[in-house]
Design a protein around this motif. Sequence first.
Motif, PDB file in Angstrom:
ATOM      1  N   GLU A  28       0.835  -1.204   0.000  1.00 38.03           N
ATOM      2  CA  GLU A  28       0.000   0.000   0.000  1.00 38.03           C
ATOM      3  C   GLU A  28       0.871   1.255   0.000  1.00 38.03           C
ATOM      4  O   GLU A  28       0.570   2.237  -0.699  1.00 38.03           O
ATOM      5  N   LEU A  29       1.947   1.237   0.771  1.00 36.82           N
ATOM      6  CA  LEU A  29       2.859   2.379   0.793  1.00 36.82           C
ATOM      7  C   LEU A  29       3.447   2.615  -0.594  1.00 36.82           C
ATOM      8  O   LEU A  29       3.540   3.761  -1.059  1.00 36.82           O
ATOM      9  N   ASP A  30       3.835   1.552  -1.265  1.00 33.64           N
ATOM     10  CA  ASP A  30       4.380   1.687  -2.613  1.00 33.64           C
ATOM     11  C   ASP A  30       3.341   2.275  -3.558  1.00 33.64           C
ATOM     12  O   ASP A  30       3.659   3.136  -4.390  1.00 33.64           O
ATOM     13  N   ALA A  31       2.097   1.844  -3.423  1.00 33.15           N
ATOM     14  CA  ALA A  31       1.036   2.362  -4.289  1.00 33.15           C
ATOM     15  C   ALA A  31       0.816   3.853  -4.063  1.00 33.15           C
ATOM     16  O   ALA A  31       0.647   4.623  -5.019  1.00 33.15           O
ATOM     17  N   VAL A  32       0.827   4.272  -2.797  1.00 34.51           N
ATOM     18  CA  VAL A  32       0.623   5.696  -2.489  1.00 34.51           C
ATOM     19  C   VAL A  32       1.786   6.521  -3.036  1.00 34.51           C
ATOM     20  O   VAL A  32       1.583   7.579  -3.654  1.00 34.51           O
ATOM     21  N   LEU A  33       3.008   6.071  -2.816  1.00 32.56           N
ATOM     22  CA  LEU A  33       4.167   6.827  -3.291  1.00 32.56           C
ATOM     23  C   LEU A  33       4.251   6.829  -4.819  1.00 32.56           C
ATOM     24  O   LEU A  33       4.709   7.815  -5.411  1.00 32.56           O
ATOM     25  N   THR A  34       3.784   5.763  -5.456  1.00 32.93           N
ATOM     26  CA  THR A  34       3.721   5.750  -6.915  1.00 32.93           C
ATOM     27  C   THR A  34       2.769   6.839  -7.402  1.00 32.93           C
ATOM     28  O   THR A  34       3.065   7.560  -8.369  1.00 32.93           O
ATOM     29  N   ALA A  35       1.638   6.979  -6.720  1.00 30.37           N
ATOM     30  CA  ALA A  35       0.658   7.995  -7.106  1.00 30.37           C
ATOM     31  C   ALA A  35       1.154   9.407  -6.821  1.00 30.37           C
ATOM     32  O   ALA A  35       0.844  10.351  -7.563  1.00 30.37           O
ATOM     33  N   GLN A  36       1.930   9.568  -5.748  1.00 29.90           N
ATOM     34  CA  GLN A  36       2.396  10.891  -5.343  1.00 29.90           C
ATOM     35  C   GLN A  36       3.698  11.313  -6.018  1.00 29.90           C
ATOM     36  O   GLN A  36       4.028  12.506  -6.035  1.00 29.90           O
ATOM     37  N   ALA A  37       4.437  10.376  -6.568  1.00 30.71           N
ATOM     38  CA  ALA A  37       5.752  10.676  -7.129  1.00 30.71           C
ATOM     39  C   ALA A  37       5.739  11.774  -8.191  1.00 30.71           C
ATOM     40  O   ALA A  37       6.632  12.633  -8.194  1.00 30.71           O
ATOM     41  N   PRO A  38       4.768  11.806  -9.117  1.00 29.87           N
ATOM     42  CA  PRO A  38       4.772  12.899 -10.099  1.00 29.87           C
ATOM     43  C   PRO A  38       4.690  14.282  -9.454  1.00 29.87           C
ATOM     44  O   PRO A  38       5.391  15.211  -9.882  1.00 29.87           O
ATOM     45  N   ALA A  39       3.860  14.418  -8.427  1.00 33.50           N
ATOM     46  CA  ALA A  39       3.720  15.714  -7.757  1.00 33.50           C
ATOM     47  C   ALA A  39       4.990  16.068  -6.995  1.00 33.50           C
ATOM     48  O   ALA A  39       5.413  17.232  -6.983  1.00 33.50           O
ATOM     49  N   ILE A  40       5.612  15.083  -6.340  1.00 38.94           N
ATOM     50  CA  ILE A  40       6.855  15.332  -5.610  1.00 38.94           C
ATOM     51  C   ILE A  40       7.956  15.743  -6.579  1.00 38.94           C
ATOM     52  O   ILE A  40       8.699  16.703  -6.334  1.00 38.94           O
ATOM     53  N   ALA A  41       8.062  15.032  -7.687  1.00 37.39           N
ATOM     54  CA  ALA A  41       9.073  15.370  -8.689  1.00 37.39           C
ATOM     55  C   ALA A  41       8.844  16.766  -9.251  1.00 37.39           C
ATOM     56  O   ALA A  41       9.800  17.516  -9.483  1.00 37.39           O
ATOM     57  N   ALA A  42       7.583  17.137  -9.456  1.00 40.48           N
ATOM     58  CA  ALA A  42       7.280  18.469  -9.986  1.00 40.48           C
ATOM     59  C   ALA A  42       7.711  19.552  -9.005  1.00 40.48           C
ATOM     60  O   ALA A  42       8.231  20.603  -9.405  1.00 40.48           O
ATOM     61  N   CYS A  43       7.514  19.315  -7.714  1.00 43.64           N
ATOM     62  CA  CYS A  43       7.946  20.286  -6.705  1.00 43.64           C
ATOM     63  C   CYS A  43       9.471  20.446  -6.733  1.00 43.64           C
ATOM     64  O   CYS A  43       9.991  21.557  -6.590  1.00 43.64           O
ATOM     65  N   ILE A  44      10.176  19.335  -6.911  1.00 37.57           N
ATOM     66  CA  ILE A  44      11.639  19.388  -7.000  1.00 37.57           C
ATOM     67  C   ILE A  44      12.071  20.177  -8.233  1.00 37.57           C
ATOM     68  O   ILE A  44      12.930  21.057  -8.165  1.00 37.57           O
ATOM     69  N   GLU A  45      11.456  19.862  -9.356  1.00 36.85           N
ATOM     70  CA  GLU A  45      11.838  20.495 -10.618  1.00 36.85           C
ATOM     71  C   GLU A  45      11.505  21.978 -10.657  1.00 36.85           C
ATOM     72  O   GLU A  45      12.176  22.759 -11.336  1.00 36.85           O
ATOM     73  N   HIS A  46      10.462  22.381  -9.929  1.00 35.69           N
ATOM     74  CA  HIS A  46      10.031  23.782  -9.934  1.00 35.69           C
ATOM     75  C   HIS A  46      10.469  24.536  -8.677  1.00 35.69           C
ATOM     76  O   HIS A  46       9.948  25.610  -8.399  1.00 35.69           O
ATOM     77  N   ALA A  47      11.422  23.974  -7.935  1.00 38.47           N
ATOM     78  CA  ALA A  47      11.927  24.666  -6.753  1.00 38.47           C
ATOM     79  C   ALA A  47      12.493  26.024  -7.165  1.00 38.47           C
ATOM     80  O   ALA A  47      13.081  26.158  -8.241  1.00 38.47           O
ATOM     81  N   PRO A  48      12.320  27.040  -6.337  1.00 39.46           N
ATOM     82  CA  PRO A  48      12.827  28.373  -6.701  1.00 39.46           C
ATOM     83  C   PRO A  48      14.345  28.393  -6.772  1.00 39.46           C
ATOM     84  O   PRO A  48      15.016  27.530  -6.205  1.00 39.46           O
ATOM     85  N   ALA A  49      14.875  29.374  -7.470  1.00 37.83           N
ATOM     86  CA  ALA A  49      16.330  29.521  -7.571  1.00 37.83           C
ATOM     87  C   ALA A  49      16.921  29.651  -6.178  1.00 37.83           C
ATOM     88  O   ALA A  49      16.363  30.329  -5.298  1.00 37.83           O
ATOM     89  N   PHE A  50      18.048  28.992  -5.968  1.00 39.67           N
ATOM     90  CA  PHE A  50      18.684  28.970  -4.652  1.00 39.67           C
ATOM     91  C   PHE A  50      19.086  30.379  -4.209  1.00 39.67           C
ATOM     92  O   PHE A  50      19.553  31.192  -5.022  1.00 39.67           O
ATOM     93  N   ARG A  51      18.909  30.657  -2.921  1.00 40.39           N
ATOM     94  CA  ARG A  51      19.344  31.916  -2.336  1.00 40.39           C
ATOM     95  C   ARG A  51      20.285  31.607  -1.176  1.00 40.39           C
ATOM     96  O   ARG A  51      19.943  30.828  -0.279  1.00 40.39           O
ATOM     97  N   LYS A  52      21.450  32.212  -1.179  1.00 42.18           N
ATOM     98  CA  LYS A  52      22.447  31.912  -0.153  1.00 42.18           C
ATOM     99  C   LYS A  52      21.999  32.344   1.235  1.00 42.18           C
ATOM    100  O   LYS A  52      22.552  31.884   2.241  1.00 42.18           O
ATOM    101  N   SER A  53      20.971  33.192   1.302  1.00 45.86           N
ATOM    102  CA  SER A  53      20.464  33.610   2.611  1.00 45.86           C
ATOM    103  C   SER A  53      19.713  32.491   3.317  1.00 45.86           C
ATOM    104  O   SER A  53      19.563  32.517   4.539  1.00 45.86           O
ATOM    105  N   TRP A  54      19.240  31.484   2.568  1.00 45.53           N
ATOM    106  CA  TRP A  54      18.446  30.422   3.190  1.00 45.53           C
ATOM    107  C   TRP A  54      19.252  29.581   4.173  1.00 45.53           C
ATOM    108  O   TRP A  54      18.823  29.430   5.323  1.00 45.53           O
ATOM    109  N   PRO A  55      20.381  29.002   3.814  1.00 41.18           N
ATOM    110  CA  PRO A  55      21.138  28.251   4.828  1.00 41.18           C
ATOM    111  C   PRO A  55      21.643  29.137   5.952  1.00 41.18           C
ATOM    112  O   PRO A  55      21.691  28.700   7.110  1.00 41.18           O
TER     113      PRO A  55
END
Length: 204
Positions: A149-176
């Motif tokens: 069941e966990l694999d099924a949920v993560l399979t369904a959520q993976a596209p959205a997670i990947a999209a968040c990674i791909e659309h992350a804002p440009a890095f700002r050195k002030s964040w760390p």
Amino acid sequence: MSYTHDIFISYRRNPETLAWIRQHFLPLLTLRVDMELGRAPTVFIDEQVETGTSWPQSLGTALGCSRTLIALWTGNYLSSVWCSTELSHMVAREQEAQLRTAQRPHGVVIPAFIHDGNRFPAELSYMQRFEIQQCFNVRMASNSPRAEELDAVLTAQAPAIAACIEHAPAFRKSWPQAAIAKMYQKFHERAGPVQTTVPRFTAP
């Protein structure tokens, strides 16, 4: 300095939860997101037990240099000074980068409920989250129905997670820098009152 991790896993630290993450959640998350990204995501997990020994410098650097945060939500999540600081930092990043708008709909915080989603803060109800409470069993086998069941949920959520990674804002050195400063502050305030709400986080 730039991003070093795609995903920062934020969780209420204890050995049992860490074992479940290592044995079940992380392998399946990596597999399914890899299929979407075309590469294995880099994932940070703090392995310190909740004893006050989490090192502010390394924790703040990892948080500030991560594209997204997956918050493994439990009813006592906000009672952890580290969890509340991690979550508030990334919520502030979304606001600073003007995410979750019509022009930039993706966020950087991805809540995953492993216990008591009813206590998730109402002010964050706009965030899309997913439920894996039934799959959070520290004694489950890798070939059990709960693991499937966990694999099924993560399979369904993976596209959205990947999209968040791909659309992350440009890095700002002030964040760390800001995350490290906040972690040091919280490290020295451990004797203070327990956090029960999402604190405001602003860069110095």
